[in-house]
Write a protein that holds these residues in place. Structure first.
Motif, PDB file in Angstrom:
ATOM      1  N   VAL A   4     -15.427   0.837   3.088  1.00  0.00           N
ATOM      2  CA  VAL A   4     -14.293   1.727   2.846  1.00  0.00           C
ATOM      3  C   VAL A   4     -13.019   0.925   2.595  1.00  0.00           C
ATOM      4  N   SER A   5     -12.825  -0.153   3.348  1.00  0.00           N
ATOM      5  CA  SER A   5     -11.630  -0.986   3.166  1.00  0.00           C
ATOM      6  C   SER A   5     -11.606  -1.634   1.784  1.00  0.00           C
ATOM      7  N   PHE A  17      -8.013   5.853  -5.005  1.00  0.00           N
ATOM      8  CA  PHE A  17      -7.197   5.327  -3.913  1.00  0.00           C
ATOM      9  C   PHE A  17      -7.104   6.293  -2.735  1.00  0.00           C
ATOM     10  N   VAL A  18      -6.718   7.546  -2.996  1.00  0.00           N
ATOM     11  CA  VAL A  18      -6.377   8.473  -1.912  1.00  0.00           C
ATOM     12  C   VAL A  18      -7.571   8.846  -1.027  1.00  0.00           C
ATOM     13  N   PRO A  41      -9.132  -0.228  -6.476  1.00  0.00           N
ATOM     14  CA  PRO A  41      -8.082   0.302  -7.366  1.00  0.00           C
ATOM     15  C   PRO A  41      -7.300  -0.766  -8.128  1.00  0.00           C
ATOM     16  N   THR A  62     -10.453   7.392  -0.337  1.00  0.00           N
ATOM     17  CA  THR A  62     -10.958   6.295   0.482  1.00  0.00           C
ATOM     18  C   THR A  62      -9.944   5.863   1.541  1.00  0.00           C
ATOM     19  N   ALA A  63      -8.642   5.860   1.193  1.00  0.00           N
ATOM     20  CA  ALA A  63      -7.619   5.500   2.176  1.00  0.00           C
ATOM     21  C   ALA A  63      -7.547   6.536   3.295  1.00  0.00           C
ATOM     22  N   LEU A  68       0.819  -1.207   0.000  1.00  0.00           N
ATOM     23  CA  LEU A  68       0.000   0.000   0.000  1.00  0.00           C
ATOM     24  C   LEU A  68       0.857   1.262   0.000  1.00  0.00           C
ATOM     25  N   TYR A 115     -10.589   1.049  -0.942  1.00  0.00           N
ATOM     26  CA  TYR A 115      -9.198   1.471  -1.108  1.00  0.00           C
ATOM     27  C   TYR A 115      -8.219   0.315  -1.269  1.00  0.00           C
ATOM     28  N   SER A 116      -8.625  -0.908  -0.913  1.00  0.00           N
ATOM     29  CA  SER A 116      -7.686  -2.024  -1.004  1.00  0.00           C
ATOM     30  C   SER A 116      -7.971  -2.978  -2.159  1.00  0.00           C
TER      31      SER A 116
END
Length: 287
Positions: free
Chosen positions: A235-236, A212-213, A243, A215-216, A69, A239-240
């Motif tokens: 949310v996890s 990516f940004v 993308p 949500t992370a 990540l 972003y994980s």
């Protein structure tokens, strides 16, 4: 499969041996690693109707997830610099982004991700756990591990997270500044074809970054008052998992050069299979 296609096409096609595609190859490797770290275990748990994971496996999962990540984010920063140099400083592009410089930047991103992951994993799993051993998430995530630790013992890790946020903020400001300069330069291009080519070079990278940004950042900075298991799960995943999945689709839709390379690879594979088929059939039916 999509990221594997990017890796294969970039490695095999001589026309894609440029800094932009070199960084894209590294980003695809990281996306492949990131999704391979989280999804297979969650799928196995769903298949076997189990939520168990060993302490060692959980620590290894956190290490590799953080490694991939954070290295991803550094590559996003490097790729914004690559776009900036290609569009705003084209006369200096070849001298400042030669093969040696690209390898050094890539090695720095991989190395920084490794050191960051090692530091956080070692520090997190040195904390005593007082809140049980159930993690309300589809994979071992560092924030949920901290929720299980004793409230008086995780200040050091919180301090590391704050420092990491400051470094990430610096990278984000650099990315935003780069794209402000890029858009200003593109809008000054008098020819529509030139503007289209410039946008097709940088918009795929910006689209993946936009997924990516936010949500992370929301996952790690959201107030505890709005936290819930269902929201944390969504949310996890955003972003994980999202993308890495959409990255090949975005690049294949927006970049004609990459589409041509993929088409060439697919045509070559089909042709090779067609040429090999008669020999296989003849061998199979010989007596």
């Amino acid at each position: 499969m999509g990221n594997g296609l990017i890796i294969t096409s970039t490695a095999c096609d001589q026309h894609l041996h440029t800094p932009m595609y070199f960084f894209l190859l590294n980003l695809s490797l990281l996306h492949l690693g990131c999704i391979s770290t989280t999804v297979p275990k969650s799928m196995a748990n769903s298949l076997w109707d189990s939520r168990d994971i060993s302490y060692t496996a959980c620590s290894a999962l956190i290490f590799f997830f953080l490694f991939f990540l954070i290295a991803e984010f550094y590559f996003f920063t490097i790729m914004s610099y690559d776009c900036y140099m290609a569009i705003c400083k084209p006369l200096h592009y070849g001298s400042l982004l030669g093969s040696r410089a690209c390898v050094h930047m890539a090695a720095a991103a991989w190395g920084a991700g490794f050191l960051y992951a090692l530091l956080h994993t070692a520090n997190t799993f040195s904390l005593p756990l007082c809140g049980g051993n159930a993690v309300e998430q589809f994979f071992c995530e560092i924030l949920h591990i901290l929720k299980l630790s004793c409230s008086h013992s995780y200040n050091r890790e919180v301090g590391l997270l704050v420092l990491s946020f400051c470094l990430a903020l610096g990278c984000f400001v650099f990315i935003v500044g780069s794209y402000v300069q890029i858009f200003r330069a593109v809008l000054r291009i008098p020819f529509e074809q030139g503007r289209h080519k410039a946008f097709s070079t940088c918009l795929p990278h910006l689209a993946v970054l936009s997924l990516f940004v936010p949500t992370a950042v929301f996952a790690y900075m959201k107030p505890p008052s709005i936290s819930s298991p269902s929201l944390d799960l969504v949310v996890s995943v955003l972003y994980s998992v999202v993308p890495p999945v959409v990255n090949p689709l975005i690049y294949s839709l927006k970049n004609q050069e990459f589409k041509d390379a993929v088409r060439k690879q697919m045509t070559g594979c089909v042709s090779a299979a067609i040429h090999c088929l008669p020999a296989v059939l003849c061998k199979g039916f010989s007596v």
